[in-house]
Design a protein around this motif. Structure first.
Motif, PDB file in Angstrom:
ATOM      1  N   ILE A 175      24.017  66.752 -70.093  1.00  0.00           N
ATOM      2  CA  ILE A 175      24.449  66.553 -68.716  1.00  0.00           C
ATOM      3  C   ILE A 175      25.810  65.889 -68.764  1.00  0.00           C
ATOM      4  N   GLY A 176      26.833  66.642 -68.474  1.00  0.00           N
ATOM      5  CA  GLY A 176      28.193  66.118 -68.526  1.00  0.00           C
ATOM      6  C   GLY A 176      28.633  65.591 -67.178  1.00  0.00           C
ATOM      7  N   ARG A 177      29.392  64.504 -67.217  1.00  0.00           N
ATOM      8  CA  ARG A 177      29.900  63.946 -65.956  1.00  0.00           C
ATOM      9  C   ARG A 177      31.168  64.666 -65.502  1.00  0.00           C
ATOM     10  N   TRP A 178      32.055  64.947 -66.470  1.00  0.00           N
ATOM     11  CA  TRP A 178      33.332  65.574 -66.137  1.00  0.00           C
ATOM     12  C   TRP A 178      33.419  67.014 -66.636  1.00  0.00           C
ATOM     13  N   VAL A 179      32.703  67.298 -67.704  1.00  0.00           N
ATOM     14  CA  VAL A 179      32.747  68.632 -68.308  1.00  0.00           C
ATOM     15  C   VAL A 179      31.330  69.194 -68.354  1.00  0.00           C
ATOM     16  N   THR A 180      31.224  70.490 -68.523  1.00  0.00           N
ATOM     17  CA  THR A 180      29.898  71.106 -68.538  1.00  0.00           C
ATOM     18  C   THR A 180      29.354  71.300 -69.942  1.00  0.00           C
ATOM     19  N   LYS A 181      30.231  71.342 -70.953  1.00  0.00           N
ATOM     20  CA  LYS A 181      29.784  71.628 -72.315  1.00  0.00           C
ATOM     21  C   LYS A 181      30.165  70.514 -73.276  1.00  0.00           C
ATOM     22  N   LEU A 182      29.308  70.296 -74.262  1.00  0.00           N
ATOM     23  CA  LEU A 182      29.552  69.285 -75.287  1.00  0.00           C
ATOM     24  C   LEU A 182      30.883  69.514 -75.984  1.00  0.00           C
ATOM     25  N   ALA A 183      31.193  70.762 -76.262  1.00  0.00           N
ATOM     26  CA  ALA A 183      32.429  71.081 -76.989  1.00  0.00           C
ATOM     27  C   ALA A 183      33.683  70.732 -76.199  1.00  0.00           C
ATOM     28  N   ASP A 184      33.553  70.613 -74.882  1.00  0.00           N
ATOM     29  CA  ASP A 184      34.719  70.349 -74.035  1.00  0.00           C
ATOM     30  C   ASP A 184      35.030  68.861 -73.884  1.00  0.00           C
ATOM     31  N   LEU A 185      34.168  67.993 -74.395  1.00  0.00           N
ATOM     32  CA  LEU A 185      34.427  66.556 -74.298  1.00  0.00           C
ATOM     33  C   LEU A 185      35.649  66.182 -75.122  1.00  0.00           C
ATOM     34  N   PRO A 186      36.501  65.308 -74.609  1.00  0.00           N
ATOM     35  CA  PRO A 186      37.645  64.856 -75.400  1.00  0.00           C
ATOM     36  C   PRO A 186      37.204  63.917 -76.517  1.00  0.00           C
ATOM     37  N   ALA A 187      38.044  63.722 -77.500  1.00  0.00           N
ATOM     38  CA  ALA A 187      37.765  62.792 -78.586  1.00  0.00           C
ATOM     39  C   ALA A 187      37.500  61.402 -78.018  1.00  0.00           C
ATOM     40  N   ALA A 188      36.546  60.681 -78.618  1.00  0.00           N
ATOM     41  CA  ALA A 188      36.176  59.316 -78.241  1.00  0.00           C
ATOM     42  C   ALA A 188      35.440  59.236 -76.907  1.00  0.00           C
ATOM     43  N   ALA A 189      35.022  60.355 -76.381  1.00  0.00           N
ATOM     44  CA  ALA A 189      34.213  60.319 -75.159  1.00  0.00           C
ATOM     45  C   ALA A 189      32.892  59.606 -75.451  1.00  0.00           C
ATOM     46  N   LYS A 190      32.311  58.988 -74.404  1.00  0.00           N
ATOM     47  CA  LYS A 190      31.087  58.203 -74.569  1.00  0.00           C
ATOM     48  C   LYS A 190      29.856  59.040 -74.216  1.00  0.00           C
ATOM     49  N   ILE A 191      28.916  59.078 -75.168  1.00  0.00           N
ATOM     50  CA  ILE A 191      27.660  59.791 -74.963  1.00  0.00           C
ATOM     51  C   ILE A 191      26.521  58.778 -74.998  1.00  0.00           C
ATOM     52  N   GLY A 192      25.665  58.811 -73.991  1.00  0.00           N
ATOM     53  CA  GLY A 192      24.539  57.888 -73.917  1.00  0.00           C
ATOM     54  C   GLY A 192      23.255  58.515 -74.415  1.00  0.00           C
ATOM     55  N   THR A 193      22.591  57.848 -75.359  1.00  0.00           N
ATOM     56  CA  THR A 193      21.285  58.285 -75.848  1.00  0.00           C
ATOM     57  C   THR A 193      20.623  57.135 -76.596  1.00  0.00           C
ATOM     58  N   SER A 194      19.298  57.151 -76.645  1.00  0.00           N
ATOM     59  CA  SER A 194      18.568  56.159 -77.437  1.00  0.00           C
ATOM     60  C   SER A 194      17.913  56.800 -78.646  1.00  0.00           C
ATOM     61  N   SER A 195      18.033  58.116 -78.767  1.00  0.00           N
ATOM     62  CA  SER A 195      17.361  58.863 -79.830  1.00  0.00           C
ATOM     63  C   SER A 195      18.211  58.905 -81.088  1.00  0.00           C
ATOM     64  N   ILE A 196      17.652  58.451 -82.225  1.00  0.00           N
ATOM     65  CA  ILE A 196      18.431  58.529 -83.465  1.00  0.00           C
ATOM     66  C   ILE A 196      18.542  59.981 -83.936  1.00  0.00           C
ATOM     67  N   ARG A 197      17.596  60.831 -83.540  1.00  0.00           N
ATOM     68  CA  ARG A 197      17.726  62.263 -83.861  1.00  0.00           C
ATOM     69  C   ARG A 197      18.941  62.840 -83.154  1.00  0.00           C
ATOM     70  N   ARG A 198      19.088  62.543 -81.867  1.00  0.00           N
ATOM     71  CA  ARG A 198      20.241  63.062 -81.130  1.00  0.00           C
ATOM     72  C   ARG A 198      21.531  62.436 -81.625  1.00  0.00           C
ATOM     73  N   ARG A 199      21.519  61.137 -81.932  1.00  0.00           N
ATOM     74  CA  ARG A 199      22.725  60.483 -82.454  1.00  0.00           C
ATOM     75  C   ARG A 199      23.183  61.159 -83.736  1.00  0.00           C
ATOM     76  N   ALA A 200      22.227  61.416 -84.636  1.00  0.00           N
ATOM     77  CA  ALA A 200      22.571  62.014 -85.924  1.00  0.00           C
ATOM     78  C   ALA A 200      23.096  63.437 -85.748  1.00  0.00           C
ATOM     79  N   GLN A 201      22.456  64.221 -84.884  1.00  0.00           N
ATOM     80  CA  GLN A 201      22.913  65.595 -84.701  1.00  0.00           C
ATOM     81  C   GLN A 201      24.239  65.657 -83.956  1.00  0.00           C
ATOM     82  N   LEU A 202      24.474  64.703 -83.076  1.00  0.00           N
ATOM     83  CA  LEU A 202      25.791  64.613 -82.440  1.00  0.00           C
ATOM     84  C   LEU A 202      26.853  64.256 -83.470  1.00  0.00           C
TER      85      LEU A 202
END
Length: 312
Positions: free
Chosen positions: A111-138
């Motif tokens: 769920i992007g706030r400014w962009v619709t796709k993960l690939a479109d996020l600029p460098a150093a953008a902030k992603i919120g998650t508590s899952s270490i699986r998602r953190r690692a795959q990101l």
């Protein structure tokens, strides 16, 4: 059967209650029971109360189940309804996951706030998650992103996306769909690129072993395909000592008589990972998951998990 009475224990979040209601509705329809005969009992869990700390540092998945399982073991409730992905590999003595409802979409949603796709996020953008699986795959896909801790129920996380200046969050697509919020997802991550948690998208029912009355009530609810796939994924997780401290993903899919599994293990930052795709007979679901885990252990080497745990 008409006089049967059942108490369903669940967490009190909107998603947990929706899942419990799905089980209640299925029970009522399967047995023609009057509505008053199946009651939902919300139970507060430590995991919900300690919403400001990473799960892997305060006790893991069990924090969302301990109070509910205590009520189940003591007979205060008859069954417990959970998201299968939140269940630890090892359950308390005398309890088991006895029924799995048909699986909802297992993919992760961005769920992007400014962009619709993960690939479109600029460098150093902030992603919120508590899952270490998602953190690692990101970390594997976008090591340039900043990962910030984000816990809470679905609605809380969606609110924090706006209020806390986060650029994007991840949620299970199944949860969004069950809450009627699927339109919130701006991108659905493909399964081969972002491997889900074992049991993701599955509603599991936990009950006491050898409770014949409850077994008879639950039997019509079990989905054979989902049961086989989830057994494979959970055996993979168990063989790797899966918990909230272990970055791993697994997705099994039954096609006809053949069962396929895609599993992955990662270092916490995603820089190192090992994955496997293998298949076998559906009758060997548990063995297949264990075999896939053993192969990844062999590839990774004995020090893989120990090395990153020492570095924490």
């Amino acid at each position: 059967m008409q006089r049967a009475s059942l108490k369903i224990g669940t967490r009190g979040s909107a998603l947990a209650l929706a899942q419990a209601q799905s089980v209640r509705t299925a029970l009522l329809h399967s047995h023609g029971l009057p509505p008053q005969n199946v009651e939902i009992i919300p139970i507060s869990t430590q995991g919900d109360r300690l919403a400001d700390r990473p799960l892997d540092l305060i006790g893991g998945k069990g924090l969302f189940t301990q109070e509910i399982e205590a009520a189940l073991a003591a007979g205060r409730i008859d069954i417990a309804v959970h998201s299968a992905k939140d269940m630890p590999a090892v359950l308390p003595q005398g309890l088991h996951l006895s029924v799995f409802l048909p699986r909802e979409d297992p993919r992760d949603a961005f769920i992007g706030r400014w962009v619709t796709k993960l690939a479109d996020l600029p460098a150093a953008a902030k992603i919120g998650t508590s899952s270490i699986r998602r953190r690692a795959q990101l970390g594997r896909l976008r090591p340039d992103l900043q990962i910030v801790l984000l816990r809470g129920n679905v609605q809380t996380r969606l609110e924090k996306l706006i209020k806390e200046g986060i650029d994007g969050i991840f949620l299970a697509y199944a949860g969004l769909k069950r809450l009627g919020l699927s339109a919130k997802a701006t991108e659905i991550l493909p399964l081969d690129r972002f491997v889900p948690a074992p049991g993701q998208g599955v509603i599991a029912v936990e009950s006491r072993k050898n409770d014949k009355r409850v077994d008879a009530l639950l039997a019509p609810l079990n989905d054979r395909k989902t049961c086989i796939e989830t057994a494979c994924e959970r055996s993979f997780m168990a063989a790797l000592d899966g918990s909230c401290r272990t970055p791993l993903g697994a997705y099994a899919q039954l096609n006809g008589e053949k069962l396929h599994i895609h599993g992955i293990i990662l270092a916490p930052n995603g820089a190192i990972f090992h994955e496997i795709r293998t298949s076998g007979a559906l009758e060997e679901a548990i063995f297949l998951g264990e075999q896939a885990a053993a192969e990844l252990k062999a590839r990774a080497g004995a020090g893989f998990f120990a090395d990153w745990k020492k570095a924490e």
